[in-house]
Design an enzyme around this catalytic site. Structure first.
Site, mmCIF file in Angstrom:
data_model
loop_
_atom_site.group_PDB
_atom_site.id
_atom_site.type_symbol
_atom_site.label_atom_id
_atom_site.label_comp_id
_atom_site.label_asym_id
_atom_site.label_seq_id
_atom_site.Cartn_x
_atom_site.Cartn_y
_atom_site.Cartn_z
ATOM 1 N N ASP A 69 12.304 -0.013 108.853
ATOM 2 C CA ASP A 69 12.419 1.227 109.453
ATOM 3 C C ASP A 69 10.941 1.753 109.967
ATOM 4 O O ASP A 69 10.013 1.469 109.595
ATOM 5 C CB ASP A 69 12.943 2.431 108.881
ATOM 6 N N GLU A 134 11.995 3.354 103.878
ATOM 7 C CA GLU A 134 10.674 3.866 103.558
ATOM 8 C C GLU A 134 10.101 5.002 104.255
ATOM 9 O O GLU A 134 9.210 5.778 103.714
ATOM 10 C CB GLU A 134 9.552 2.516 103.791
#
Length: 376
Positions: A69, A134
């Protein structure tokens, strides 16, 4: 190697994986790893996609950890090149996630392929722990995968997190630890009233200001050889109706500790409570514990990393615990040695994020060198 790592980085950047979206990045990685002998396990928790991939069944276990991400691009029109179209320009590769951390993911893949091709019967196991959570709330990502692995007693010996650790040259800084993080959200209760009649009200700003001043001036610890002193910072304060003639009825504030191994989260909470209780006001705090400090001071992983960087770049590396938190904080408590090594971090989360193309090839060689030193 250089062409392959560049092509993979471009493919990953072109997938618009704004947290918690993965946008097929992990599928791309799985398709690359499966022919190398990796068993692929997808772990989906709510809106988060995670991947645990492993080659081998025995120990020691070397794990590459990272995230697919990325943070939002911000206004696309402010970028020199489209943020989700990988673009080469004057030796740099532009795109959201180029440095944080799709370049690292590509380098991990290429390094693993090179190592496994040369050492098909390598010792121990190689693993990948990859998440799409994250950059977000970190609730359903690495921490959930670790819980799953711990429940079946599946341990890592060494873990390399591909966060962008370098500052001016590739490999010049390796993170061998991180400070802990503790956040407090405080609400101070007062009594709303007219500014001309303060005796009929309780101003939460006036009530709490001396306490905040004392917290800001408190010496929490002196740090140590590996960590700077613990830091206390107020990040938000909100109070009032917006009118100039109304004493507010409450105040909300947010503060954060970045703390060393010299104190614990419980000790900080106790000290904050002691200070606040000295002052006569009604308050409530919601605490959010974001992770303990961790340190990999020495050992085979640090030694292999320093040696590989020296071999590829010719330079000595600095070990550092500075900066924010990473998913390493969820992995270190399992007993694994953890370090972070990745590209230069000067443009991460910024408009025109980019990475040096030659650095990507060097990073892949460094990663391969670490595998060589630990598992060949």
């Amino acid at each position: 190697m250089s062409c392959e790592v560049l092509a993979l980085t471009e493919e990953l950047i072109n997938r618009q994986s704004v947290t918690p979206e993965d946008a097929g990045c992990q599928q791309l990685m799985a398709e690359y790893l499966a022919p190398l002998g990796f068993d692929i396990e997808s772990m989906v928790f709510d809106d988060t996609t995670n991947m645990w991939a492993r080659k081998g069944t025995g120990g020691p276990v070397f794990c590459f950890a990272g995230h697919t991400d990325v943070v939002p691009s911000g206004p696309a029109e402010k970028w020199t090149f489209p943020p989700f179209t990988a673009t080469q320009h004057e030796g740099q590769l532009y795109g959201r996630g180029a440095a944080d951390m799709k370049g690292s993911l590509a380098a991990m893949l290429v390094a693993t392929k090179a190592f496994v091709t040369k050492h098909p019967e390598h010792s121990g196991s190689i693993a990948f722990l990859i998440t799409s959570d994250e950059e977000g709330p970190f609730i359903n990502g690495t921490t959930r995968v670790i819980d799953t692995l711990e429940a079946r007693n599946e341990k890592m010996t060494w873990c390399l997190v591909g966060e962008p650790s370098s500052t001016t040259l590739i490999g010049d800084v390796v993170k061998n630890g991180r400070r802990g993080s503790l956040t407090g959200d405080i609400t101070v209760k007062g009594v709303q009233g007219h500014v001309a009649y303060p005796h009929l009200a309780k101003n939460p700003i006036h009530l709490s200001a001396p306490a905040f001043a004392e917290l800001a001036q408190t010496h929490w610890d002196s740090g140590n050889a590996s960590f700077p002193p613990t830091s206390f910072q107020v990040s938000n304060i909100n109070s009032g109706t917006g009118a100039g003639n109304v004493i507010p009825g409450d105040l909300s504030a947010c503060f954060n500790f970045r703390f060393s191994t010299e104190v614990t989260d419980k000790q900080l909470i106790e000290r904050v409570t002691t200070i606040l209780d000295k002052y006569d006001f009604d308050y409530h705090i919601d605490w959010t514990f974001n992770g303990q400090p961790f340190l990999t001071d020495s050992g085979k992983l640090v030694e292999a990393t320093q040696s590989a960087i020296k071999d590829v770049t010719g330079r000595e590396t600095e070990l550092s615990t500075a900066g924010g938190t990473s998913d390493g904080r969820f992995i270190a408590p399992t007993g694994a040695q953890v370090i972070e090594l990745g590209p230069i971090n000067a443009t991460i989360h910024k408009i025109d994020e980019n990475v040096n193309i030659n650095d990507l090839a060097q990073l892949a060689k460094i990663y391969e060198g670490i595998l060589q030193r630990l598992l060949a």
